[in-house]
Write a protein that holds these residues in place. Structure first.
Motif, PDB file in Angstrom:
ATOM      1  N   VAL A   1       0.826  -1.220   0.000  1.00 52.35           N
ATOM      2  CA  VAL A   1       0.000   0.000   0.000  1.00 52.35           C
ATOM      3  C   VAL A   1       0.858   1.267   0.000  1.00 52.35           C
ATOM      4  CG1 VAL A   1      -2.050  -1.035   1.047  1.00 52.35           C
ATOM      5  CG2 VAL A   1      -0.235  -0.135   2.537  1.00 52.35           C
ATOM      6  N   ASP A   2       2.123   1.110   0.370  1.00 53.24           N
ATOM      7  CA  ASP A   2       3.018   2.270   0.385  1.00 53.24           C
ATOM      8  C   ASP A   2       4.074   2.191  -0.714  1.00 53.24           C
ATOM      9  OD1 ASP A   2       1.772   3.405   2.615  1.00 53.24           O
ATOM     10  OD2 ASP A   2       2.911   2.106   3.979  1.00 53.24           O
ATOM     11  N   GLY A   3       3.811   1.413  -1.752  1.00 49.56           N
ATOM     12  CA  GLY A   3       4.772   1.315  -2.845  1.00 49.56           C
ATOM     13  C   GLY A   3       5.776   0.200  -2.683  1.00 49.56           C
ATOM     14  N   GLY A   4       5.646  -0.591  -1.629  1.00 48.25           N
ATOM     15  CA  GLY A   4       6.525  -1.746  -1.426  1.00 48.25           C
ATOM     16  C   GLY A   4       5.936  -2.989  -2.067  1.00 48.25           C
ATOM     17  N   LEU A   5       6.363  -4.147  -1.542  1.00 45.86           N
ATOM     18  CA  LEU A   5       5.989  -5.411  -2.189  1.00 45.86           C
ATOM     19  C   LEU A   5       4.881  -6.173  -1.487  1.00 45.86           C
ATOM     20  CD1 LEU A   5       9.593  -6.739  -2.887  1.00 45.86           C
ATOM     21  CD2 LEU A   5       7.912  -6.072  -4.627  1.00 45.86           C
ATOM     22  N   LEU A   6       4.779  -6.029  -0.171  1.00 46.51           N
ATOM     23  CA  LEU A   6       4.040  -7.010   0.619  1.00 46.51           C
ATOM     24  C   LEU A   6       2.623  -6.576   0.990  1.00 46.51           C
ATOM     25  CD1 LEU A   6       6.853  -8.013   3.154  1.00 46.51           C
ATOM     26  CD2 LEU A   6       6.130  -9.274   1.096  1.00 46.51           C
ATOM     27  N   ASP A   7       1.664  -7.508   0.729  1.00 40.52           N
ATOM     28  CA  ASP A   7       0.369  -7.406   1.396  1.00 40.52           C
ATOM     29  C   ASP A   7       0.418  -8.111   2.746  1.00 40.52           C
ATOM     30  OD1 ASP A   7      -1.177  -6.059  -0.699  1.00 40.52           O
ATOM     31  OD2 ASP A   7      -0.889  -7.917  -1.834  1.00 40.52           O
ATOM     32  N   GLY A   8       1.100  -9.242   2.780  1.00 42.42           N
ATOM     33  CA  GLY A   8       1.152 -10.009   4.019  1.00 42.42           C
ATOM     34  C   GLY A   8       2.520 -10.626   4.249  1.00 42.42           C
ATOM     35  N   TRP A   9       2.800 -10.970   5.492  1.00 42.64           N
ATOM     36  CA  TRP A   9       4.112 -11.503   5.883  1.00 42.64           C
ATOM     37  C   TRP A   9       3.901 -12.541   6.967  1.00 42.64           C
ATOM     38  CZ3 TRP A   9       8.560 -11.597   3.648  1.00 42.64           C
ATOM     39  CH2 TRP A   9       9.782 -11.692   4.346  1.00 42.64           C
ATOM     40  N   LEU A  10       4.398 -13.723   6.726  1.00 40.23           N
ATOM     41  CA  LEU A  10       4.288 -14.790   7.729  1.00 40.23           C
ATOM     42  C   LEU A  10       5.567 -14.843   8.539  1.00 40.23           C
ATOM     43  CD1 LEU A  10       2.666 -17.823   5.831  1.00 40.23           C
ATOM     44  CD2 LEU A  10       1.581 -16.260   7.474  1.00 40.23           C
ATOM     45  N   VAL A  11       5.418 -14.805   9.856  1.00 37.41           N
ATOM     46  CA  VAL A  11       6.576 -14.975  10.742  1.00 37.41           C
ATOM     47  C   VAL A  11       6.385 -16.250  11.542  1.00 37.41           C
ATOM     48  CG1 VAL A  11       6.884 -12.476  10.887  1.00 37.41           C
ATOM     49  CG2 VAL A  11       5.600 -13.672  12.686  1.00 37.41           C
ATOM     50  N   ASP A  12       7.472 -16.715  12.110  1.00 44.66           N
ATOM     51  CA  ASP A  12       7.395 -17.945  12.887  1.00 44.66           C
ATOM     52  C   ASP A  12       6.676 -17.684  14.217  1.00 44.66           C
ATOM     53  OD1 ASP A  12       8.253 -20.800  13.119  1.00 44.66           O
ATOM     54  OD2 ASP A  12       9.214 -20.009  14.945  1.00 44.66           O
ATOM     55  N   THR A  13       6.150 -18.756  14.779  1.00 50.51           N
ATOM     56  CA  THR A  13       5.440 -18.623  16.052  1.00 50.51           C
ATOM     57  C   THR A  13       6.339 -18.027  17.138  1.00 50.51           C
ATOM     58  OG1 THR A  13       5.959 -20.971  16.345  1.00 50.51           O
ATOM     59  CG2 THR A  13       3.706 -20.426  15.704  1.00 50.51           C
ATOM     60  N   GLN A  14       7.633 -18.332  17.103  1.00 52.95           N
ATOM     61  CA  GLN A  14       8.525 -17.746  18.119  1.00 52.95           C
ATOM     62  C   GLN A  14       8.753 -16.251  17.899  1.00 52.95           C
ATOM     63  OE1 GLN A  14      13.025 -18.569  17.696  1.00 52.95           O
ATOM     64  NE2 GLN A  14      12.108 -20.307  16.623  1.00 52.95           N
ATOM     65  N   ASP A  15       8.333 -15.747  16.740  1.00 52.78           N
ATOM     66  CA  ASP A  15       8.444 -14.307  16.472  1.00 52.78           C
ATOM     67  C   ASP A  15       7.076 -13.626  16.532  1.00 52.78           C
ATOM     68  OD1 ASP A  15      11.254 -14.298  16.040  1.00 52.78           O
ATOM     69  OD2 ASP A  15      10.936 -15.116  14.021  1.00 52.78           O
ATOM     70  N   ALA A  16       6.132 -14.246  17.270  1.00 44.73           N
ATOM     71  CA  ALA A  16       4.756 -13.714  17.315  1.00 44.73           C
ATOM     72  C   ALA A  16       4.728 -12.244  17.748  1.00 44.73           C
ATOM     73  CB  ALA A  16       3.901 -14.571  18.258  1.00 44.73           C
ATOM     74  N   ARG A  17       5.676 -11.862  18.614  1.00 47.85           N
ATOM     75  CA  ARG A  17       5.666 -10.464  19.075  1.00 47.85           C
ATOM     76  C   ARG A  17       6.031  -9.479  17.959  1.00 47.85           C
ATOM     77  NH1 ARG A  17      10.311 -12.713  20.483  1.00 47.85           N
ATOM     78  NH2 ARG A  17      12.252 -11.572  20.054  1.00 47.85           N
ATOM     79  N   GLU A  18       6.510 -10.005  16.818  1.00 48.58           N
ATOM     80  CA  GLU A  18       6.850  -9.104  15.702  1.00 48.58           C
ATOM     81  C   GLU A  18       5.641  -8.808  14.818  1.00 48.58           C
ATOM     82  OE1 GLU A  18      10.601  -8.956  13.961  1.00 48.58           O
ATOM     83  OE2 GLU A  18      11.397 -10.698  15.058  1.00 48.58           O
ATOM     84  N   VAL A  19       4.525  -9.524  15.076  1.00 53.58           N
ATOM     85  CA  VAL A  19       3.339  -9.309  14.235  1.00 53.58           C
ATOM     86  C   VAL A  19       2.874  -7.857  14.332  1.00 53.58           C
ATOM     87  CG1 VAL A  19       0.875  -9.861  14.029  1.00 53.58           C
ATOM     88  CG2 VAL A  19       2.567 -11.717  14.197  1.00 53.58           C
ATOM     89  N   GLU A  20       2.846  -7.347  15.561  1.00 53.10           N
ATOM     90  CA  GLU A  20       2.304  -5.997  15.751  1.00 53.10           C
ATOM     91  C   GLU A  20       3.143  -4.912  15.069  1.00 53.10           C
ATOM     92  OE1 GLU A  20       0.654  -5.262  19.746  1.00 53.10           O
ATOM     93  OE2 GLU A  20       1.443  -3.230  19.452  1.00 53.10           O
ATOM     94  N   PRO A  21       4.471  -4.895  15.286  1.00 47.12           N
ATOM     95  CA  PRO A  21       5.256  -3.882  14.558  1.00 47.12           C
ATOM     96  C   PRO A  21       5.152  -4.001  13.033  1.00 47.12           C
ATOM     97  CG  PRO A  21       6.701  -5.350  15.841  1.00 47.12           C
ATOM     98  CD  PRO A  21       5.298  -5.623  16.281  1.00 47.12           C
ATOM     99  N   ILE A  22       5.019  -5.230  12.530  1.00 50.21           N
ATOM    100  CA  ILE A  22       4.879  -5.388  11.075  1.00 50.21           C
ATOM    101  C   ILE A  22       3.549  -4.789  10.621  1.00 50.21           C
ATOM    102  CG2 ILE A  22       4.669  -7.073   9.198  1.00 50.21           C
ATOM    103  CD1 ILE A  22       6.498  -8.934  10.954  1.00 50.21           C
ATOM    104  N   GLU A  23       2.495  -5.082  11.402  1.00 47.90           N
ATOM    105  CA  GLU A  23       1.179  -4.564  10.998  1.00 47.90           C
ATOM    106  C   GLU A  23       1.146  -3.043  11.114  1.00 47.90           C
ATOM    107  OE1 GLU A  23      -2.143  -7.009  12.447  1.00 47.90           O
ATOM    108  OE2 GLU A  23      -1.691  -8.036  10.554  1.00 47.90           O
ATOM    109  N   SER A  24       1.909  -2.503  12.061  1.00 48.81           N
ATOM    110  CA  SER A  24       1.938  -1.042  12.156  1.00 48.81           C
ATOM    111  C   SER A  24       2.681  -0.435  10.967  1.00 48.81           C
ATOM    112  CB  SER A  24       2.534  -0.591  13.491  1.00 48.81           C
ATOM    113  OG  SER A  24       3.904  -0.896  13.529  1.00 48.81           O
ATOM    114  N   ALA A  25       3.462  -1.267  10.258  1.00 48.25           N
ATOM    115  CA  ALA A  25       4.080  -0.806   9.001  1.00 48.25           C
ATOM    116  C   ALA A  25       3.158  -1.082   7.817  1.00 48.25           C
ATOM    117  CB  ALA A  25       5.431  -1.497   8.800  1.00 48.25           C
TER     118      ALA A  25
END
Lengths: 325, 325
Positions: free
Chosen positions: B266-290
């Protein structure tokens, strides 16, 4: 003494090893090798005669096969066949491939065949200066019929794939008009004390060498005597399929017919002298009547001793002819 | 359903095999493969990522090594070393060489990399349309220091010879300006229902693919959602040495940093979605804020079942994002 040998692959390399064993430590051998068997195959450049000579003199040859490397494996070739490659008939051994890869890399870098040959010989230490007849690409093609259709095929395809079992309607040397001998080749002829023609195929080994424009003139001008060793013994090629090629070109398969084909140097041909086998002693007279000095000696190179003796005989005959001139 | 996967070699080929097992018989997979690892070496053209994918999906890969062929031998490579070749560090297996030879022969004949790849795949039957990102020559080079001197070396030399143990000062994609995506690649993006980024190296696998001029525009215009799988789990590359590359470019080795590096569509990059590993679940929020949708699922491809499940999760996530648009 400086000995220069014109040679093809198998018979040539054996003969050269005999010359190497026959000369003294201060003597030098230059080999002018046929490169018209060379081919591009799968994007790599293969030089069968150069490699046979280099491997034979360097101790890397498979002695049973007479070409390619000892302890060879054929995995790349098997995989090419698995890809359904129609050219998988070509004998690309895995170890041998490394030589072709180094050669190809250097040629792609703009180096000459002479330069890469010298570089490859740094590893093999053949004990001779191994000189490609030319740095230009010349390729022998055979005019033949395959399944009833006339085709012009690379000599390697005729020789390996068809095992010379298709008719020879003609021999074409593609690229020969634009080729020239290298400076090293011309110097090796000019500076030679003795020039020897190895018992190599007269049509597809010696033939292309002397067909390089300028080569015959250089040989005609050489101060050294030029002595050839017959590749025909008792009316048959010692090895391989020279007779099919001779037949196809209307040349009788005999020591004297090949001598006449190469011609007397005094009449604009190549030869001052021609060695025939003892079983062909009766051919000495017809050869000499064609103004080529001839002698019969044992030509079979059965082992190191007979091979060395043949080289001794050839050098002695040439030395004698030089004294006569 | 039409699934298009952007992929490098090792992680990419595992992920693609998962996608292949996850889809139905009427679904189609197109793979847009990185070709910037490709190189000319010893006069032959090697395409590491294409071959790893082709061999993996075709059952010819060495499963321990993760590249090259089963039952491989190394005689050509050993001989290259015996010639003292400085490039003998490159892993040229004898069986593998046949693939390079066929490719080289076709390229020298004027065929495109896409054409020869399709031809090679006739043997391997990978079950996907394997598409080079471009038919033009693009080569990743690494700016580094070797023995204190700044040098620009081919990625393969960095990766294999130096085992990524030299500093990364920069990454250059030689030839990229003149490259263009093939028509097949553009069609695979345009016609896709789902576009997936395999968990491949973001700098040297996904990076070159999306750097081909026109590729980002094509991805931006795709009607399919674009979902990537993080190659970083728990702050480290799953395999290989992606972290050195990320470090060198000032990118944190984390699932979220890589997502931000690739950017929100949506900002001119590549990604609509990004899968992270379950051990990186805390990274979901910062990614979504991007502004990149994120979800944590198990990313380790330990066996066929976990690999298939990852593909199922990626396709399901993409399908969900498509419904949301």
């Amino acid at each position: 003494m400086r000995v220069t040998v014109l040679a093809g692959g198998f018979g040539g390399s054996k003969f050269i090893s005999g010359v190497r064993s026959a000369i003294g430590p201060d003597d030098e051998i230059s080999v002018i090798a046929n490169t018209a068997d060379d081919l591009w195959i799968f994007g790599v450049r293969v030089s069968p005669d150069l490699d046979t000579i280099m491997y034979t003199l360097g101790g890397g040859i498979d002695p049973e096969r007479g070409w390619g490397r000892t302890d060879e494996t054929w995995n790349a070739k098997d995989e090419l066949a698995a890809y359904g490659e129609p050219q998988a008939w070509f004998g690309l051994g895995d170890r041998d491939l490394a030589t072709h890869l180094v050669r190809t890399a250097r040629l792609r870098d703009g180096r000459t065949l002479s330069e890469v040959t010298a570089e490859l010989c740094e590893r093999w230490q053949p004990g001779v200066r191994l000189l490609p007849m030319t740095d230009d690409e010349v390729e022998t093609h055979i005019v033949t019929t395959v399944d009833g259709r006339e085709e012009v095929i690379h000599f390697q395809e005729f020789w390996i794939k068809h095992r010379a079992a298709v008719p020879v309607l003609g021999v074409e040397l593609h690229g020969i008009e634009a080729a020239s001998p290298t400076p090293e080749v011309l110097a090796a002829i000019d500076e030679a004390d003795v020039v020897l023609l190895a018992p190599s195929n007269p049509i597809v080994s010696i033939g292309p060498i002397v067909a390089v424009p300028g080569m015959r003139d250089a040989l005609a001008a050489a101060r050294a005597p030029i002595v050839g060793v017959s590749p025909i013994i008792g009316g048959a090629a010692v090895r391989g399929m020279a007779d099919q090629l001779l037949d196809g070109l209307g040349i009788e398969t005999s020591a004297s017919a090949v001598a006449r084909h190469l011609g007397a140097r005094v009449d604009g041909g190549l030869l001052d002298g021609w060695l025939v086998d003892t079983q062909d002693a009766r051919e000495v007279e017809p050869i000499e009547s064609a103004r080529i000095a001839a002698r019969s000696v044992p030509l079979f190179m059965n082992d190191a001793a007979t091979t060395q003796q043949l080289a001794v005989d050839a050098i002695a005959f040439a030395t004698e002819l030089r004294a006569r001139r």
